[in-house]
Design an enzyme around this catalytic site. Structure first.
Site, mmCIF file in Angstrom:
data_model
loop_
_atom_site.group_PDB
_atom_site.id
_atom_site.type_symbol
_atom_site.label_atom_id
_atom_site.label_comp_id
_atom_site.label_asym_id
_atom_site.label_seq_id
_atom_site.Cartn_x
_atom_site.Cartn_y
_atom_site.Cartn_z
ATOM 1 N N SER A 179 -50.332 -35.454 1.440
ATOM 2 C CA SER A 179 -50.572 -36.583 2.341
ATOM 3 C C SER A 179 -49.625 -36.622 3.524
ATOM 4 O O SER A 179 -49.835 -37.403 4.455
ATOM 5 C CB SER A 179 -50.480 -37.899 1.561
ATOM 6 O OG SER A 179 -51.557 -38.011 0.648
ATOM 7 N N GLU B 81 0.784 -1.229 0.000
ATOM 8 C CA GLU B 81 0.000 0.000 0.000
ATOM 9 C C GLU B 81 0.815 1.278 0.000
ATOM 10 O O GLU B 81 0.357 2.307 -0.479
ATOM 11 C CB GLU B 81 -0.940 0.002 1.219
ATOM 12 C CG GLU B 81 -2.035 -1.050 1.160
ATOM 13 C CD GLU B 81 -2.982 -0.826 0.001
ATOM 14 O OE1 GLU B 81 -3.616 0.248 -0.062
ATOM 15 O OE2 GLU B 81 -3.079 -1.739 -0.852
#
Length: 665
Positions: free
Chosen positions: A376, A105
């Site tokens: 069902s 950086e």
């Protein structure tokens, strides 16, 4: 005539020179004063910022919300939510990590005064060369400028922010040491996967502290600073590893690592921890977050730890079963979805699969959010209500056409799946064969109110359709709730409320803020009813005519029920062994009918493969079944269809069947 004298050339040149000199003097005067004014402005604004700067340690943790870390039933981390954090000074972090960040950086970080004219000029040159405006793209910002942006200036427009970065960077360089500035940066930078700062990222991706990361891990972490979401290793490990190679070269070029370390790091890129590699439990974690109190989960201001009921091995079994069935038995490219829930008899959820990751799917949890008709699979509630009213599994029920008059809707004539009828059959055989007309007869004679009461007692939370279609599963529910209903049968009739959270505590102090207290046992049905229903559901799987035969396990008895809704829009299998309850749903999100799929087909197969994995290496536990005395099977030959009787004739027919069952007639 006297001629006019012309101006000598030399004199004209002198006038031009004096004019140009004057202009330059004026420009120099203006520039010097602008510089002076600018310098005074920068100095004044720097002084103004300087007196307002807080102590450096107050800026280390900039999260707006706390973090949530989730532990499985064995105490191992399996999921993270919220804003993950963790405060360490840069000096406490690995030296390799500090070097990787600076190399990536701001290689002049330790020598500049907060601004880097060379870096800014280089960034402008790159931007223009790549066809962007001077201030678009590469910013040339120093770490100090990035801290100013992160902490103070993130809400300002780009041009305003760039100007304000100057006094803020200068003021921070005066007020803080380089290590303090680096500490703020390394604790506040976002690094993907909800991780804020390098301590959180190291824990998230590698399962260790930022104190311990080595060169390859440091390079991977530093590589996230440019684009944390894109390079997050949990999203694309290969991309993150490729990015880390760039960082390693920078570290080598700037002298932070020697040739041997560089070569070894290149050859051995960082790998994710086992927890980070495993994406299991995402749906479960989202459910726990949504089910818990908002101020302690989704909006927590503290860093909290949640102990849960989640089981990694059971989750792996469920995910593996779903994947294998779709690979082996479903056509390639199918958009059908499926969901799975596995829980213990008391309702402790052990695993949850909310859907298949296709077409961007993954945020909608079909196990907890999708409301679907169970068909069902609702019948155990109906038959339980009948048993609770005094019926016996051997009682005879008439399987014949039936028409019921529904006020406002006309006549309703339910049919069996096979469109044929068997005449009088035992209650348990009607259940095992999933015959529709006996279920409707039991519901109507026992009373829909009794069926609804039974459903509520078992934990059904959704709406219930108070019409004759109630018996055939016309009401909507979620897979989680329906699986919880079935757990009550295995739990010998005691209601089982699904839960996933055990304790919620503060991460640092360990103080428990919330604990899941064992509920007072609520009996939903008698133990007799639960025992009979467990036996009847076992016949669905074990009897030669049961609809769920495909779910049978070789080494233990299991029980369950199939469910298929109208036009096969939903297919279910929900059942249990002596140890675990599992539910499976299959269908399409847009309600497109399934082709050739019933609950006894693919859902039963998914259920079987799930339970095989769940029970691998476990001894068999018998089902808590109550076997009726001398169960009888009615004649299996289907009877020809007969004219449908009216509702008024149904009660005598059912009473007759009850008498025949009691007296053997």
């Amino acid at each position: 005539m006297t001629k006019a004298k012309s101006t000598p050339p030399r004199k004209r040149r002198n006038i031009v020179v004096r004019a140009i000199t004057g202009v330059f003097r004026l420009m120099r005067w203006i520039v010097l004063r602008l510089i002076l004014i600018g310098g005074l402005t920068v100095a004044a604004s720097t002084a103004w910022v300087l007196v307002q700067l807080p102590e450096a340690n107050e800026l280390l943790d900039g999260r707006e919300r706390g973090s949530v870390t989730m532990l499985d039933r064995n105490g191992r981390v399996f999921a993270w939510r919220g804003e993950q954090g963790g405060v360490l000074s840069s000096q406490e972090m690995s030296e390799d990590l500090r070097n990787a960040v600076v190399a990536t950086e701001d290689k002049r970080f330790y020598w500049h005064f907060g601004l880097s004219p060379r870096g800014i000029a280089g960034a402008i040159r790159i931007n223009l060369r790549e066809g962007r405006s001077a201030l678009s793209g590469h910013g040339g910002s120093t770490i100090t400028q990035q801290v100013a942006k992160l902490v103070f200036l993130s809400d300002y427009p780009t041009m305003t922010r760039k100007l304000l970065e100057i006094p803020y960077a200068l003021a921070m360089e005066i007020a803080y040491t380089k290590e303090e500035i680096l500490s703020i940066y390394m604790n506040r930078a976002y690094l993907g996967a909800s991780a804020n700062g390098f301590e959180a990222a190291a824990q998230r991706y590698f399962g260790i502290s930022a104190r311990e990361v080595d060169v390859p891990q440091s390079a991977m972490l530093a590589g996230l600073l440019t684009a944390p979401s894109r390079f997050a290793p949990t999203r694309d490990l290969a991309r993150a590893q490729n990015r880390s190679q760039v960082i390693l070269r920078l570290m080598h070029e700037q002298g932070y690592i020697d040739d041997l370390t560089f070569a070894l790091a290149q050859a051995n890129p960082a790998e994710l921890s086992a927890s980070a590699r495993s994406r299991a439990g995402g749906y479960f974690a989202d459910w726990v977050m949504s089910d818990g109190p908002e101020f302690l989960t989704r909006e927590t201001a503290e860093d909290v730890r949640i102990a849960t009921t989640f089981d990694r091995d059971i989750q792996a079994a469920a995910e593996g079963a779903l994947t294998s069935v779709f690979e082996d038995l479903v056509r390639e490219g199918s958009q059908a979805q499926a969901a799975i829930v596995v829980m213990s008899p008391d309702g402790a959820v052990r695993a949850m699969v909310g859907g298949r990751a296709i077409g961007g799917a993954g945020t909608f949890n079909r196990a907890t959010q999708a409301l679907r008709q169970p068909g069902s699979a609702f019948k155990p509630i109906v038959f339980a209500a009948g048993l609770e009213s005094g019926m016996d599994p051997n009682d005879l029920v008439n399987d014949a056409p039936i028409t019921l008059r529904i006020p406002g809707s006309g006549d309703w004539s339910p049919q069996n799946y096979t469109r044929s009828y068997m005449g009088y059959v035992t209650m348990w055989e009607a259940f095992a064969r999933s015959l529709n007309t006996p279920a409707v007869r039991i519901s109507e004679t026992t009373g829909r109110g009794s069926v609804i009461t039974m459903a509520r007692s078992l934990g059904w939370d959704g709406d219930l359709n108070d019409s004759p279609a109630l018996a055939l599963g016309a009401s909507e529910t979620t897979l989680l709730d329906l699986t919880g209903v079935y757990a009550a049968f295995l739990n010998r009739g005691v209601r089982a409320e699904p839960y996933g959270l055990l304790t919620l505590s503060l991460r640092e102090s360990g103080d428990v803020l919330l604990e899941n207290q064992a509920p007072v046992p609520v009996r939903a049905m008698s133990e007799r009813t639960a025992g009979y229903m467990t036996w009847m559901m076992s016949q669905v799987v074990s009897s030669p005519f049961g609809t769920g035969r495909r779910a049978a396990l070789e080494d233990r008895s299991v029980a369950g029920k199939t469910g298929t809704t109208q036009a096969a829009r939903d297919a279910w299998f929900v059942g249990f062994s002596g140890d675990y309850v599992a539910g499976v749903w299959m269908g399409y999100d847009d309600n497109t009918p399934l082709t050739g799929v019933t609950g006894g087909g693919l859902p039963a197969e998914i259920w079987k493969r799930t339970m095989e994995g769940v029970h691998a290496g476990r001894p068999a536990t018998p089902l808590p079944a109550l076997v009726p005395i001398a169960p009888q099977v009615a004649a299996p030959a289907p009877q020809p269809a007969t004219p449908a009787p009216s509702q008024q004739n149904e009660a005598p027919n059912l009473i007759e069947s009850l008498l025949r069952g009691l007296f053997g007639g």
